[in-house]
Every structure is written in C-alpha cells, then in structure tokens.
Design an enzyme around this catalytic site. Structure first.
Site: not given
Length: 318
Positions: A69, A71-74, A133, A163, A286
């Site tokens: 959580k 900003g990894t998905t971005w 991770h 988050s 975000g």
C-alpha cells in the site's frame, strides 16, 4: 510444497522450524512468523524461502519492490506500459484493458513461488517483470548480484497504514467485525505486520540505493503525485526506455491514471486468485494526506516520532 515444519532456509544448513520462530497474530486472525527480522504470513514465508533458494535473475529483469500500500499498483501499471508501449494504438491493444496490473508483474512470494518451490521460468520472454514485498536482505542473491534493476516505491507511513487498514476492512468476510484502527495501528507501530517492520523495510532499500543508484531507483509516492510527469520520465529513463516526445508521456499518464484504472471493467469485479483480494479494492483514493481523516493527533505524533527516530542520520525523509 514441503510442509512448513520442514522448510529449509537457504542461509543455513539447518531446517527452519516454524514452531521455533517468534509468532504473532496480526489483524486479529492472521498468524505471522518472524524470520530474519521481518514478519510473514506463512505461505509468503514458504515462498520467500523457495525464491531465495531457486530464483535465477537475468541481467535484464526488472523487479518492483515495496511495502504494501505504498503506490505499488500504480507502478504495476506504469512499468509494463513503459517497457511494452502500445504506440498510441487502439485501447483494446492495451494489456491493462484485459488484465489487472497484478497479472502484468507477478509476485515472487504471492504467486510464482506459492505452491511450487521451483517453477520453470526459463520460457518467460525478456525483459521479465516481477514484483515483491520482500525486504532487500531477503531477496534472492542473484537479484542482489546480477545486473537486473530494482524500482522501489516508498510512502509516508501514516498514509501507508491507513491505506492498508482500508484494504483489509474492504476485504473482510461477510459478517466479520471491522478491524479496529486502534489495535491495528498499535501493531503497525510495533512493526508486527505483513512484511514489517515498515521502517526497516524502507531503510534496507534506501541504503542500498545510495550505494548503487544504478541498481535501485528509489521513488517516493508523494513526489510521484506532486510531479507525475517528471517522475514518470525519470522512471522511463532508468528503465532504458526514455520517451521520444511529450505525446508519449501523455499517453502513458492517461493509460495508467487512477481514474482510468478504476473504471476499467477488468478491475471492477473479481478476486485475485493468489491473494484473495477483490480487484476493485486495489483502487481507492490514492491521495496524499488521507491519514488526516483517520488518525488522531496522538496517533500521528506517535508514528512521526518512530519515523524520525528510525530514519535519523539516513538522509531519508518521508
């Protein structure tokens, strides 16, 4: 896979017995074990040990690393889009339309080495894209010593915690009582959480990035939000895929924007088969500073004090 009671650590000739490791319950129900200074959910720990023993890095591999959580998905959307651009083609040519970002950068410990301690990855086309991770100290030696590149994303721990808290509650089972923010915050501050302690995780990659900036690109989520264009251009240059013109930048920024990703049909329903999380819960706000809506002044001060103490003298400011 071997049973957890007989797993062998690659760092020792003796077996690592789970029953001999420090143990704690995280989020009221999830048993975690501490191994080499960090906390793991048992399947992740088994996979981490397997990856450290068997993963063979290629010099052109790209590894996205982070605490959860941050900003990894971005980045899971940005990196594949930069490495394999659509060239301004039709939207249906964009892999993001038919794939959740998780599928474009598979996780070493959540997917690839989960259930198979020695998968055959030789058939993957280069450059291979992975995410993890795992702390830097736990990474397979071939990642540390090869020419492959690591992109690390860090974030204000207050926002990272909030988050994570929202994510866990959003994925709670029907009828399950929501996770208390007070109890989970206390656990986070003590470092007892998945892949924690948070600050030690960040420092591991930060210190190595200072020694080898060509090896690790250390990004901050807040800087990504403040100067998205500049940071994405820096990312592309580091990956060896600099943009030719500003139109290419515009294309990537649009394709990987939170609003677009949230509204793609592939991300609106379904559950990731490897981590059990609903796809839609990967996309919330975000925002920078959302912790102000959840943490008390006392909680804010406590975590800030920990951050200040942990990062003192490192040159790192989150």
């Amino acid at each position: 896979m071997e049973t957890s009671s007989t797993l062998k650590s690659s760092s020792s000739s003796s077996s690592v017995l789970f029953d001999e490791l420090p143990r704690a319950i995280c989020w009221r129900m999830f048993e975690h074990y501490q191994w080499e200074g960090f906390w793991y959910y048992p399947p992740h720990l088994e996979a981490a040990m397997a990856a450290r023993s068997h993963f063979k890095a290629r010099d052109d591999d790209i590894i996205l690393a982070s605490c959860p959580k941050t900003g990894t998905t971005w980045l899971k959307a940005l990196i594949p889009s930069i490495i394999n651009p659509t060239g301004g083609g039709e939207e249906e040519d964009d892999p993001l339309v038919t794939n959740h970002p998780n599928a474009l950068m598979p996780s070493l410990e959540i997917k690839i080495y989960s259930g198979n301690p020695n998968p055959d990855l030789s058939g993957m086309l280069s450059p291979r894209l992975f995410r993890t991770h795992l702390p830097y100290s736990i990474l397979p030696e071939t990642i540390q010593k090869s020419g492959c590149k690591i992109v690390y994303i860090a974030r204000d721990p207050k926002d990272a915690f909030v988050s994570l808290w929202h994510l866990m509650n959003a994925n709670a089972a029907a009828g399950q009582e929501p996770h208390s923010i007070g109890d989970t915050f206390d656990s986070f501050c003590k470092g007892v959480h998945t892949f924690g302690p948070f600050h030690d995780h960040v420092l591991g990659y930060w210190n190595e990035s200072l020694k080898r900036p060509e090896k690790i690109l250390f990004l901050k989520y807040e800087e990504m939000k403040k100067d998205t264009r500049g940071q994405v251009k820096k990312l592309a240059s580091y990956l060896g895929k600099p943009f030719v013109n500003e139109e290419e930048v515009d294309e990537i920024l649009w394709r990987c924007s939170l609003e677009r990703l949230k509204n793609l049909e592939v991300n609106k329903s379904g559950i990731d088969p490897w981590d059990g999380l609903a796809y839609k819960t990967y996309f919330r706000l975000g925002n920078v500073g959302d912790w102000k809506n959840c943490l008390t002044p006392e909680m804010k001060d406590r975590l800030d004090d920990i951050t200040r103490e942990k990062f003192q003298g490192s040159g790192l400011d989150l």
